[in-house]
Design a protein around this motif. Structure first.
Motif, short mmCIF file in Angstrom:
data_model
loop_
_atom_site.label_atom_id
_atom_site.label_comp_id
_atom_site.label_asym_id
_atom_site.label_seq_id
_atom_site.Cartn_x
_atom_site.Cartn_y
_atom_site.Cartn_z
N THR A 132 -20.62 -10.07 -7.32
CA THR A 132 -21.06 -10.39 -8.67
C THR A 132 -20.29 -11.58 -9.22
O THR A 132 -20.86 -12.45 -9.88
N ASP A 133 -19.00 -11.65 -8.94
CA ASP A 133 -18.19 -12.76 -9.45
C ASP A 133 -18.66 -14.10 -8.91
O ASP A 133 -18.78 -15.07 -9.66
N LEU A 140 -23.19 -19.41 -14.18
CA LEU A 140 -22.48 -19.91 -15.35
C LEU A 140 -22.25 -21.42 -15.25
O LEU A 140 -22.22 -22.11 -16.28
N ALA A 141 -22.09 -21.92 -14.02
CA ALA A 141 -21.89 -23.36 -13.84
C ALA A 141 -23.11 -24.15 -14.29
O ALA A 141 -22.99 -25.14 -15.02
N ILE A 142 -24.31 -23.72 -13.85
CA ILE A 142 -25.50 -24.48 -14.25
C ILE A 142 -25.80 -24.27 -15.73
O ILE A 142 -26.27 -25.20 -16.41
N LEU A 143 -25.49 -23.08 -16.25
CA LEU A 143 -25.75 -22.81 -17.66
C LEU A 143 -24.76 -23.58 -18.53
O LEU A 143 -25.12 -24.10 -19.60
N GLY A 144 -23.52 -23.68 -18.07
CA GLY A 144 -22.52 -24.44 -18.82
C GLY A 144 -22.90 -25.91 -18.95
O GLY A 144 -22.73 -26.51 -20.02
N ARG A 145 -23.42 -26.49 -17.89
CA ARG A 145 -23.88 -27.88 -17.96
C ARG A 145 -25.07 -28.01 -18.92
O ARG A 145 -25.20 -29.00 -19.64
N ALA A 146 -25.95 -27.00 -18.90
CA ALA A 146 -27.11 -27.02 -19.81
C ALA A 146 -26.67 -26.94 -21.27
O ALA A 146 -27.23 -27.61 -22.14
N VAL A 147 -25.66 -26.13 -21.54
CA VAL A 147 -25.13 -26.04 -22.90
C VAL A 147 -24.57 -27.40 -23.33
O VAL A 147 -24.80 -27.86 -24.45
N HIS A 158 -22.76 -15.93 -21.26
CA HIS A 158 -22.30 -14.56 -21.03
C HIS A 158 -22.76 -14.17 -19.62
O HIS A 158 -23.89 -14.48 -19.24
N PRO A 159 -21.91 -13.52 -18.83
CA PRO A 159 -22.28 -13.21 -17.45
C PRO A 159 -23.61 -12.51 -17.29
O PRO A 159 -24.40 -12.85 -16.40
N ARG A 160 -23.91 -11.54 -18.13
CA ARG A 160 -25.17 -10.80 -17.98
C ARG A 160 -26.38 -11.66 -18.32
O ARG A 160 -27.44 -11.53 -17.73
N VAL A 161 -26.20 -12.54 -19.28
CA VAL A 161 -27.30 -13.45 -19.63
C VAL A 161 -27.49 -14.49 -18.53
O VAL A 161 -28.62 -14.76 -18.11
N ALA A 162 -26.39 -15.06 -18.06
CA ALA A 162 -26.46 -16.12 -17.06
C ALA A 162 -27.14 -15.67 -15.78
O ALA A 162 -27.85 -16.44 -15.12
#
Length: 204
Positions: A132-133, A140-147, A158-162
């Protein structure tokens, strides 16, 4: 020195120690997995193929599942998070990679190991790259760039959302038992669930 091939083979076996013997066993186990899947993996066949005895295997891997997981690691490759410049394409690429992997012969082996381990959590504990990690870090990496680009809400980190998209795809395989997911299913997951979720997060 004897010219008898069997004598030479036995002599070669006795000289192998440590890492060299482990490598030979894992290579043999990986070949068995590739040819026969986890169902066809046996300590006897691996020992014969590696030119050693079962005791040498059991000293290193106490059961068939442990050996199978170690052999799978020899076959699996680590992937990097895509960076297309757009969240939708990054998410689709990750889902398509996962879909191709889970639909492949190697993915079949992974699903067999999952069934033998009893749960995804048990298998993840033994397969770090399937944990899971590791999965969460990539999403989270691709989502962080999107943010950072303004494509997604900061509250979506958030891990569950990502990881909701990959979890939904995994359910297609685990719950539905499908051999592969059609591309329209992947697009539906991204367009109808994932993107609306990460864009609206925190706006309610």
């Amino acid at each position: 020195m004897s010219d008898d091939p069997m004598t030479q083979a036995r002599a070669g076996q006795t000289r192998r120690r440590g890492a060299a013997l482990e490598e030979a066993i894992l290579r043999a186990a990986a070949d068995e997995l590739t040819e026969s899947g986890y169902a066809g993996l046996s300590m006897d066949r691996v020992a014969k193929r590696a030119g050693t005895n079962k005791n040498a295997i059991y000293r290193r891997w106490p059961d068939r599942l442990t050996l199978g997981i170690a052999a799978y690691k020899q076959l699996a490759t680590t992937i990097q998070a895509p960076d297309t410049g757009e969240l939708r394409e990054d998410a689709l690429e990750l889902l398509r990679r996962a879909n191709r992997h889970w639909s492949s012969p190697l993915g079949t082996i992974l699903r067999e190991l999952l069934a033998a381990a009893g749960s995804a959590q048990n298998l993840a504990a033994r397969l770090p790259e399937q944990s899971t990690d590791a999965m969460t870090a990539m999403w989270l990496a691709i989502l962080g760039r999107a943010v950072a680009r303004g494509e997604a809400s900061p509250e979506s980190l958030h891990p569950r959302v990502a990881t909701v998209a990959i979890v939904l795809l995994r359910n297609e395989f685990v719950t539905r038992g499908v051999p592969t997911a059609p591309d329209e299913v992947l697009i539906d997951i991204v367009d109808e669930v994932y993107l609306p979720l990460v864009r609206k997060r925190g706006t309610a």
